[in-house]
Structures are given as C-alpha cells and as structure tokens.
Design a protein around this motif. Structure first.
Motif, PDB file in Angstrom:
ATOM      1  N   ILE A 137       0.943  -1.198  -0.062  1.00  0.00           N
ATOM      2  CA  ILE A 137       0.118  -0.146   0.015  1.00  0.00           C
ATOM      3  C   ILE A 137       0.772   1.351   0.047  1.00  0.00           C
ATOM      4  N   ALA A 138       1.813   1.297   0.948  1.00  0.00           N
ATOM      5  CA  ALA A 138       2.646   2.604   1.045  1.00  0.00           C
ATOM      6  C   ALA A 138       3.375   3.086  -0.127  1.00  0.00           C
ATOM      7  N   VAL A 152       0.801   4.550  -2.391  1.00  0.00           N
ATOM      8  CA  VAL A 152       0.251   5.939  -2.183  1.00  0.00           C
ATOM      9  C   VAL A 152       1.230   7.056  -2.040  1.00  0.00           C
ATOM     10  N   ASP A 153       2.428   6.666  -1.594  1.00  0.00           N
ATOM     11  CA  ASP A 153       3.449   7.653  -1.575  1.00  0.00           C
ATOM     12  C   ASP A 153       3.865   8.394  -2.827  1.00  0.00           C
ATOM     13  N   ARG A 154       3.808   7.366  -3.721  1.00  0.00           N
ATOM     14  CA  ARG A 154       4.334   7.949  -5.232  1.00  0.00           C
ATOM     15  C   ARG A 154       3.119   8.286  -5.857  1.00  0.00           C
ATOM     16  N   VAL A 175     -10.693   2.029   3.996  1.00  0.00           N
ATOM     17  CA  VAL A 175     -10.055   2.687   2.778  1.00  0.00           C
ATOM     18  C   VAL A 175      -8.999   3.891   3.060  1.00  0.00           C
ATOM     19  N   VAL A 176      -7.889   3.586   2.444  1.00  0.00           N
ATOM     20  CA  VAL A 176      -6.742   4.570   2.905  1.00  0.00           C
ATOM     21  C   VAL A 176      -6.782   5.580   1.928  1.00  0.00           C
ATOM     22  N   ILE A 177      -6.702   6.961   2.240  1.00  0.00           N
ATOM     23  CA  ILE A 177      -6.830   8.020   0.995  1.00  0.00           C
ATOM     24  C   ILE A 177      -5.524   8.814   1.082  1.00  0.00           C
ATOM     25  N   ASP A 178      -4.901   9.070   0.094  1.00  0.00           N
ATOM     26  CA  ASP A 178      -3.735  10.282   0.336  1.00  0.00           C
ATOM     27  C   ASP A 178      -4.281  11.694   0.646  1.00  0.00           C
TER      28      ASP A 178
END
Lengths: 377, 369
Positions: B86-87, B90-92, B119-122
């Motif tokens: 995930i990380a 999202v980071d990119r 739900v992971v959101i930027d």
C-alpha cells in the motif's frame, strides 16, 4: 588563458555590483523580493481555506414531534453547522434564496409515523448548488450526523446498527484533512513564481528600451556575463524571499515539514532558476517594457493559480489540459512542495519533477542567451 | 471638449493596438485561457486511480470490489497481494485511494455484524481526498442498499432525500466558469490601464500631456475609456463562449449582467489607473498591478469561500471589487437573478470606482517628478 579567466571573474563581479546597485537604487525590487512574500503569504495563509465550519443551515419541522426534535438535535451538536430554526419551509426557502443559509433540513409531518414503517421515513435535505463544493460538504456532514443518529437510536433499542459494510477511512499525511496544510505550500510556489517573473520580466527590456544594452555591448563583458550578472543578483534576492516563505509556512502556519530541508533548498533553487529564466525570456522576447509587463501579467499568475495543481487536481483535468499544464513551471514545484511538506522525501515524486524544473530552467536560459546574442538591429 | 477627449481616446487605442505583439496579447490569451481554465477549474474528479487489497477472497468481497470497477468514477490501477504494497503506491501518488477488505469480511457480513472495510486515502490534497472519499462512500452505500434488498433486511428507519437547487448535478464547473469570466475581465483591465500612465511618466510624455489644454479629468476619461470598451467587448465574448461552449446556464437578465460589468469595469479601471499614476516607472506599475490583482483574485471567493476566512480577512474582502462581481455573475448565471437581487452588490463597486477614479485624477495633477 588564466588571465582571461581572471578578467572574466572581475567583469562578472563588476556586473553583479552594478545589478545590486540598481536594485538598491529602486527599492521596488527589494520590496518584491522580501515584502511581497510576507504580505501575500500572511494574507492568503489565513484567508485561503476549504474547511467549512459553522455552515449556516435552516432546520424545519412541519409538525413538532419528539422523534423529529431528536433527529434535528444530531445536527446541532457538531462544529460543522450553525443551525437556525425556521418556522416554515417557505421561510427556509427564502433564507436559502437570499444566501443566508447554505442548506435546509426538513422533517415532514408524518416523520414519527413512517419511522415505524418498513420503508423508512424520508428527511428532506435541500442545498444551494451554486457553490457545488460547499454543497457537497454540507450533504456529507448531514449524512454523517444521520449515520450517528441511526447508530445511537439502534443502540438505545438494544440492536446493532444495520449497516452491512462499515467504511473506515484512514487519511494519510494530513490526518485532520486541514486544507491549509496543502494550500500553504502551494501558495509558496505560486508567490515565488510571481516574484521570480516580476523581478526579471522587465530588466532586459529596460536595458534595450533605454539603450543601455548597447552601452553594455561595447564593454569587454560578453553577453553571457551580462546575463549571469543579472541572474546571480536576482537569484540571491529570490532565495531570500523563498527562505522567508518557508519559515512562515513552518512556524506561522504550522505546516509540518516532513522532508529534508536541504532537498527543499535544492529544489527551490532549481525552481527559482526556472522562474527567473521565464521572466528573462519574456523580457528578452518582448524588448519593450510595456509588452513584457502585459505578457508577465497574463502568463504568470493565472496559469500558476489554476493549472499548477495548487487547488485544482491535475489528474481530474481532461488529457489536453493536462498536457498544457506541463509548460507551467509552478506545476512541478507544487508537486514537490506538497510531497516534501506532508509526506517526506519521496524520491519517486521529487526526482522527475526536479528534472523537469532543471530542463525548463535550461530551456528558458538558453532562449534568453540565444536571443540576446543578436547584435544591434 | 468631446473632440479633445476623442482625440486622446484615439491616441490611447493606437498606443495599445499599434504594436502587433501588444495586439496579440489583448486578443488571443483571454479566449485560450477561458477554454483551458474552463476545463481545468473543477473539483469534480474523473477516473480516480485506486488499488484494491482483497484479503478475504470471498464471493461477497468480490461483489463489493466489482462495484468499484463499474462505471467511470474509479480506475483500478492495481490489485495488491499484501498490505506492505500500500505505502509505496500511495507515496508515489500512483493511486489516490486503496480499498482494503479484511479477511473476516464475508463472515461478518453473512452473520449480520457490520463488516469493516478500510479505505486508505492520500490526504496531501485534502479537498481531493474528501471528494474521493465521498465517491467511495456512495459506492459502498449503494452496495449496502443492494445487499439489504437481496437479503430482505430492514432498511434504516430514516433516509435522506437530497436535492440541490440551481445546480441539480452539483457540477462544480458551473460555479467556476462565471468566476473565470470575472477574473479574465479583471486581468484585461489591468493589462490596459496599469502601465499606461507609468509608461508616459517614464518616457516623459505625461508632462507634455499635462501642458495641453486637456484638464486632468479629461485625461482620466481618455485613459479610462479604452479599458472600458475593451473590457465590455471581451467580457461579452467570454460570456457567450461560457454559455455556448461550456453550457453553463444563463438564466438571469442581461441588463443585470451589464450593469454589474459596467460598475466592475469602473472600479477595475479606476484601480488600474490609480496604480499607474502612483508609479514612477513601469516596473513599479507592474508590481502594483500584481499587488492588486493577486489578492483581488484569491480573496474574491473564486475558489475558496469567503465564509471560510477569518473575520479580519473577511473585512479586507469588502474592498475587493471582484468579490461583488463574482456574486453578481453567479446569481445572474445560475440563480436567474434580475436587477433587484443584485442591487446590493452594485453600489459597493460604484463606491470603489468613484474613490479610485477621483484619487487617480487628483494624482495626475499633484504627483510630479
């Protein structure tokens, strides 16, 4: 050979001295470099926010009931709303039309009865769609309050809330979703675009217009040295303004700087070169201060404001417009500062954007250099 | 007297339009900018890039995730195998959101317990994050309604019926395009007025103008009229394009639109001439133009509502003519306002115009170098 290089260094020093003297003589350049970022960033840092709090809404109960009052109470406790009671729907609609409230929540007369029916009781939510973004926020806030009310009601009756899928959002980098955290770094980019262009947009045109460029031509200084002198002087000024802006963002607006300061420094320098280069290019191509000023007004502020991703997401734009954003210098720097401030040193974001800045800086400076070499015409 | 003013107006137009570069600058950019900015300025997202992580791999979880694949709202960029992936995504900024379905999803769902879905959101752009989260929420809400219906579960006792006035589909473009009409009009008035007096000062021709029989008020009129005429023409053109090309409804009265435009131009031209007459050089004129134009746009409520600003900054916005013009434009375009509904926005612009114009005229005479 070494004597020639020593001569070049001496000439460059002399030119730098001349530029600094000119800057000191007309204090407007110093005002641009130091006062403008402080003034603009202070004003906008406080002024620009997308977080709607205390949104005024009107609450209407067609017939007072305990259930209705219970539901509306769920809207009163939140910091999102500044609710006021309206006696009738007609009054609430008048308030909405006047813009006194941004939305209406109306509980119909048969709400208590239909609450016990299988189909459920409807609650009307009316928003003014003129500002679609605020309207969406209001709808979201009402939905949130409604969900809480449902859960609390189910709990009171000893049941579990009947939500099959329970969504659990996790927001990374900006936990409280404070819009200032992304707007302030973007503002730094926009303000520095303006300052870079403003500092240099007129300098070449001024020399041409006043005929002093011809005077410079008869000196041993080469055109490259003249350009380097100008670039060096304004680069120092711009770096000062940039440091001030970053300091304000971190200490005044408390935006977390999660990446490394030195990476920020390096990227800022590249960005400043590109912004100053853009100003020099405008100045060189226009040759008259009047036209250069007009072009600077058109080409710098609005594109940086609207096409940089500062406020409008570039990913949401149609492909043609996305392609156009690639010529906006601020675009790359906005991407870098938003990531550097909020996420940290993510090289996958920083390297390509920094490379793009370097290419743009080189291109602008090359254009200026080529066009400036032309002798008297 | 009118002959003299007319001659001056003619000279001003010549000064603006004689240089082909300057002519180009006045005509082409506003149209191009309207088209580009009109498409750029929206808070609505299309094809939000997402990734999904299905740790349950059941029929139910597939059904839920399929709901995200349907339609054009989301684009599934990747299907992840583990949470560790995930990380980096999202980071990119490869994806804006990751939907993660836990391993006990189907068990919970089938036994009637709330089944959590993460739900992971930027959040780097908090507004985009909030809009995207809204899309995710309504997709899940639709899934829930379908699930309840197919299992014969009871619906929640109360439901919300949402309606939006003036803009039923909540298209944010309808909000921004009238604003762009106002912004571009402001830019044009600055272009035409902010540097004119400063240029004459710098070149010394302003002194010559002052010794002609023209009175300062007449010089002011001669300098103001070109900005006014060009502003009216361009705003009309831009308004027509906004309506015909972007399909933004224009429901209100044309009279109200032109009254607002005329008073806005009065205040904009006044501010431009004031800046210009305060400056000794064009460099200072350009600086003044930016110092007026940039706050005028950012604090006008164009993108970020004035209601969200702190009290002190809200006070500053009362001096911003664009603030009033934007309200007029939005009311006339979207709410179908006539004269009565915009009257309270018209007089402040008239006041700003009167103040700036008289100051500029006074400065013509009293600021000499």
């Amino acid at each position: 050979m070494s004597a020639a290089r020593g001569g070049s260094a001496m000439r460059l020093r002399g030119l730098l001295r001349k530029e600094f003297l000119q800057i000191v003589r007309d204090p407007s350049s110093i005002a641009i470099a130091f006062l403008m970022p402080v003034f603009l960033l202070a004003l906008f840092g406080y002024g620009v926010s997308l977080d709607a709090e205390d949104v005024p809404i009107a609450l209407v109960q067609d017939a007072p009931s305990r259930d209705g009052a219970d539901f509306l109470a769920s809207l009163r406790g939140t910091p999102s709303f500044a609710p006021r009671d309206a006696a009738s729907m007609a009054e609430a609609e008048r308030l909405l039309r006047e813009g006194t409230v941004s939305g209406i929540v109306r509980v119909p007369a048969d709400f208590p009865r239909r609450l016990r029916e299988a189909s459920g009781a409807p609650v009307q939510v009316v928003v003014s769609g003129v500002d679609a973004n605020t309207a969406r926020l209001v709808q979201g806030y009402v939905e949130g309050a409604w969900g809480n009310w449902l859960a609390a009601r189910a709990a009171r009756q000893g049941q579990e809330a009947a939500t099959p899928v329970d969504l659990q959002p996790r927001t990374w980098f900006n936990g409280e979703l404070r819009s200032r955290n992304y707007l302030v770094p973007g503002l730094v980019a926009i303000i520095m675009t303006l300052i870079g262009a403003l500092l240099t947009a007129l300098v070449m045109a001024r020399e041409w217009e006043r005929g002093t460029m011809e005077a410079l031509m008869v000196t041993p200084a080469s055109m490259t040295e003249v350009l380097l002198g100008k670039l060096g002087a304004y680069f120092v000024l711009g770096t000062g303004g940039m440091l001030l802006s970053v300091a304000m963002a971190v200490w005044l607006f408390e935006v977390p700087l999660r990446g490394s300061f030195w990476v920020l420094w390096a990227c800022s320098s590249l960005f400043l070169l590109a912004a100053l280069g853009m100003g020099l290019t405008i100045s060189t191509l226009a040759r008259s201060q009047f036209v250069a000023g007009q072009v600077a007004i058109i080409a710098t502020f609005l594109p940086a404001f609207l096409l940089s991703g500062f406020i409008f997401d570039i990913g949401a734009m149609p492909p043609v417009v996305q392609a156009i954003t690639h010529v906006v210098v601020a675009r790359y720097f906005v991407a870098i500062v938003q990531t550097l401030f909020l996420a940290g040193d993510v090289w996958a974001v920083i390297v390509p954007n920094a490379a793009a800045l370097a290419i743009m800086a080189a291109a602008f400076l090359a254009i200026t250099w080529r066009k400036s070499r032309k002798r008297l015409d | 007297m009118w002959r003299r003013i007319l001659a001056l107006v003619r000279k001003e137009f010549l000064a603006l339009l004689k240089d082909p570069k300057s002519r180009l600058v006045l005509v082409v950019p506003p149209l191009v900018q309207l088209l580009v900015f009109g498409y750029a300025a929206t808070f609505d997202l299309r094809q939000v890039p997402i990734a999904v992580l299905d740790e349950d791999r059941s029929a139910a979880s597939r059904e839920l995730l399929a709901a995200f694949g349907a339609g054009t709202t989301f684009v599934k960029v990747a299907e992840l195998g583990s949470a560790a992936e995930i990380a980096p995504l999202v980071d990119r900024r490869r994806v804006l959101a990751v939907i993660r379905v836990g391993p006990r999803f189907a068990d919970d769902l089938l036994s009637g317990r709330p089944a959590p879905v993460q739900v992971v959101i930027d959040g780097r752009n908090s507004n985009t994050a909030m809009v995207a989260l809204g899309y995710v929420r309504s997709t899940v809400e639709r899934f829930n309604a379908g699930w309840r219906a197919s299992r014969g579960l009871a619906a929640p006792p109360a439901r919300l019926e949402m309606r939006a006035w003036f803009n039923p589909n909540l298209e944010s473009r309808w909000f921004f395009i009238p604003g762009i009409v106002g912004m571009l009009t402001l830019v044009v008035t600055m272009l035409v007025t902010a540097l004119t007096v400063a240029r004459e000062r710098e070149q010394g021709t302003f002194d010559q103008l002052l010794v002609t029989p023209l009175r300062p008020g007449e010089i002011l009129l001669g300098k103001a009229l070109p900005g006014f005429v060009i502003g009216i023409l361009q705003a009309t053109l831009i308004m027509v394009v906004a309506r015909a090309w972007f399909g933004v409804p224009f429901l209100g009265s044309l009279a109200a639109f032109y009254a607002g435009l005329a008073l806005f131009l009065l205040s904009g031209v006044g501010a431009g001439l004031l800046i210009s007459s305060l400056s000794a050089t064009q460099q200072q004129g350009l600086l003044g133009a930016f110092l007026f134009m940039v706050p005028a746009v950012i604090l006008s409520g164009f993108a970020t509502p004035i209601a969200n600003m702190p009290e002190a900054v809200q006070l500053v916005t009362y001096a911003d003519p664009l603030r009033y013009f934007l309200i007029v434009l939005r009311r006339v375009f979207l709410e179908g306002a006539g004269f009565a509904l915009v009257a309270d926005q018209l007089w402040p612009m008239a006041v700003i115009g009167a103040v700036t114009m008289s100051l500029a005229s006074w400065l013509f005479r009293h600021r000499m170098y």
